[in-house]
Write a protein that holds these residues in place. Structure first.
Motif, short mmCIF file in Angstrom:
data_model
loop_
_atom_site.label_atom_id
_atom_site.label_comp_id
_atom_site.label_asym_id
_atom_site.label_seq_id
_atom_site.Cartn_x
_atom_site.Cartn_y
_atom_site.Cartn_z
N ALA A 133 0.83 -1.21 0.00
CA ALA A 133 0.00 0.00 0.00
C ALA A 133 0.87 1.26 0.00
CB ALA A 133 -0.92 -0.01 1.22
N LEU A 134 1.97 1.21 0.73
CA LEU A 134 2.89 2.36 0.77
C LEU A 134 3.50 2.60 -0.60
CD1 LEU A 134 4.05 4.36 2.86
CD2 LEU A 134 5.92 2.73 3.24
N VAL A 135 3.90 1.53 -1.27
CA VAL A 135 4.52 1.64 -2.59
C VAL A 135 3.55 2.21 -3.61
CG1 VAL A 135 5.48 0.29 -4.51
CG2 VAL A 135 6.26 -0.14 -2.17
N ARG A 136 2.29 1.81 -3.51
CA ARG A 136 1.32 2.30 -4.51
C ARG A 136 0.76 3.68 -4.15
NH1 ARG A 136 -2.06 -1.91 -2.14
NH2 ARG A 136 -3.79 -0.95 -0.99
N GLY A 137 1.25 4.28 -3.06
CA GLY A 137 0.86 5.64 -2.73
C GLY A 137 -0.43 5.76 -1.95
N ASP A 138 -0.72 4.79 -1.07
CA ASP A 138 -1.92 4.83 -0.25
C ASP A 138 -1.51 4.80 1.22
OD1 ASP A 138 -4.37 4.57 0.95
OD2 ASP A 138 -5.02 2.81 -0.17
N PRO A 139 -1.05 5.95 1.75
CA PRO A 139 -0.52 5.96 3.11
C PRO A 139 -1.57 5.67 4.19
CG PRO A 139 -0.65 8.19 2.26
CD PRO A 139 -0.94 7.28 1.11
N ASP A 140 -2.84 6.01 3.93
CA ASP A 140 -3.89 5.72 4.92
C ASP A 140 -4.00 4.22 5.16
OD1 ASP A 140 -5.29 8.17 5.87
OD2 ASP A 140 -5.53 8.52 3.74
N ALA A 141 -4.11 3.46 4.07
CA ALA A 141 -4.21 2.00 4.18
C ALA A 141 -2.93 1.43 4.76
CB ALA A 141 -4.51 1.39 2.81
N ALA A 142 -1.79 1.97 4.31
CA ALA A 142 -0.51 1.46 4.79
C ALA A 142 -0.38 1.65 6.30
CB ALA A 142 0.64 2.18 4.07
N ALA A 143 -0.71 2.83 6.79
CA ALA A 143 -0.59 3.10 8.22
C ALA A 143 -1.47 2.17 9.05
CB ALA A 143 -0.95 4.56 8.51
N ALA A 144 -2.70 1.92 8.58
CA ALA A 144 -3.62 1.05 9.32
C ALA A 144 -3.13 -0.39 9.32
CB ALA A 144 -5.02 1.14 8.72
N ALA A 184 4.59 5.98 6.37
CA ALA A 184 3.19 6.27 6.06
C ALA A 184 2.68 7.45 6.88
CB ALA A 184 2.33 5.02 6.32
N ASP A 185 3.04 7.50 8.16
CA ASP A 185 2.61 8.61 9.01
C ASP A 185 3.22 9.93 8.55
OD1 ASP A 185 0.97 7.08 10.61
OD2 ASP A 185 2.47 6.74 12.16
N LEU A 186 4.45 9.91 8.09
CA LEU A 186 5.06 11.12 7.54
C LEU A 186 4.28 11.60 6.32
CD1 LEU A 186 8.87 10.26 7.83
CD2 LEU A 186 7.69 12.14 9.00
N ALA A 187 3.90 10.65 5.46
CA ALA A 187 3.13 11.01 4.26
C ALA A 187 1.77 11.59 4.62
CB ALA A 187 2.96 9.78 3.37
#
Length: 240
Positions: free
Chosen positions: A111-122, A166-169
């Motif tokens: 999720a982080l790689v594809r640019g979805d920090p919300d999903a990545a963080a969760a 992810a939190d930084l993003a």
């Protein structure tokens, strides 16, 4: 049934934690869980349980441990299977916390790689939430566990760094500074953590502190590089 190794060893059935017997009996279960689904040979289990110094009765004692663990598992005793040349513990998808961690951390990284920090963080927070302490913490200092403990700790730190990314993003810069400072006190040679601290400070409007963090990082990492280089030179000298 739930099997937990990310912390003290636990087996939960019907919401109740099962009694797993003696420390060495628990160690046997832990070793089988680390290779869940694989056949682990009698010889390897004996070697790891008694740290290369087994008694003459080790094979018989091992069979006794298996018998008592099956009783402890109750209706799920079928999971501990005899499969020559050893034993196998059958664990279904989603039952072992270490496998859950791997799945969630992998999903979070993607999720982080594809640019979805919300999903990545969760996803990454859920993965990290499975950890209750070091791998099989209640089993103590056992040589057979150290390689897997080191590997698992490296995976945990990588997932933690991904969660911070992810939190930084998501703009959570100021609230990350304290966490990063604490992490670097424990892991001063993690370059990615230093970079994340500098970014968090800079984006919080603390440019001077970010520059100071840069100088601290360079000093710490240069010292570590110097020690590593000296160790390499020493090893080369000894090999001549």
């Amino acid at each position: 049934m739930e099997f937990r190794v990310l912390g003290s060893l636990e087996v939960v059935a019907g919401g109740q934690s099962l009694g797993l017997g003696t420390p060495r009996q628990r160690m046997l279960l832990g070793l089988l869980l680390l290779r869940a689904g694989e056949v682990v040979s009698y010889d390897r289990l004996v070697e790891e349980l008694w740290d290369d110094d087994p008694p003459g009765t080790a094979r018989h004692t091992l069979q006794g441990y298996v018998h008592r663990l099956r009783r402890a598992l109750g209706p799920d005793s079928w999971r501990l299977q005899t499969r020559p040349p050893g034993y196998r513990l059958k664990v279904s998808a989603g039952e072992l916390d270490a496998q859950q961690f791997d799945d969630l951390a992998g999903q979070g990284r993607r999720a982080l790689v594809r640019g979805d920090p919300d999903a990545a963080a969760a996803l990454l927070a859920a993965a990290l939430g499975l950890w209750r302490g070091p791998l099989l913490a209640d089993l103590g200092d056992v040589a057979a566990l150290e390689p897997e403990r080191a590997r698992r700790e490296a995976l945990r730190l990588a997932a933690l760094e991904d969660r911070i990314e992810a939190d930084l993003a998501l703009g959570r810069h100021a609230e990350l500074v304290g966490e990063l400072e604490g992490l670097l006190a424990e892991h001063p040679f993690r370059e990615r953590l230093w970079g994340q601290l500098m970014l968090a400070l800079y984006r919080s409007g603390r440019q001077a502190d970010a520059l100071q963090a840069f100088h601290r990082a360079r000093q710490v990492l240069d010292q570590e590089l110097g020690r590593s280089y000296a160790a390499i030179r020493s090893n080369r000298f000894q090999c001549r």
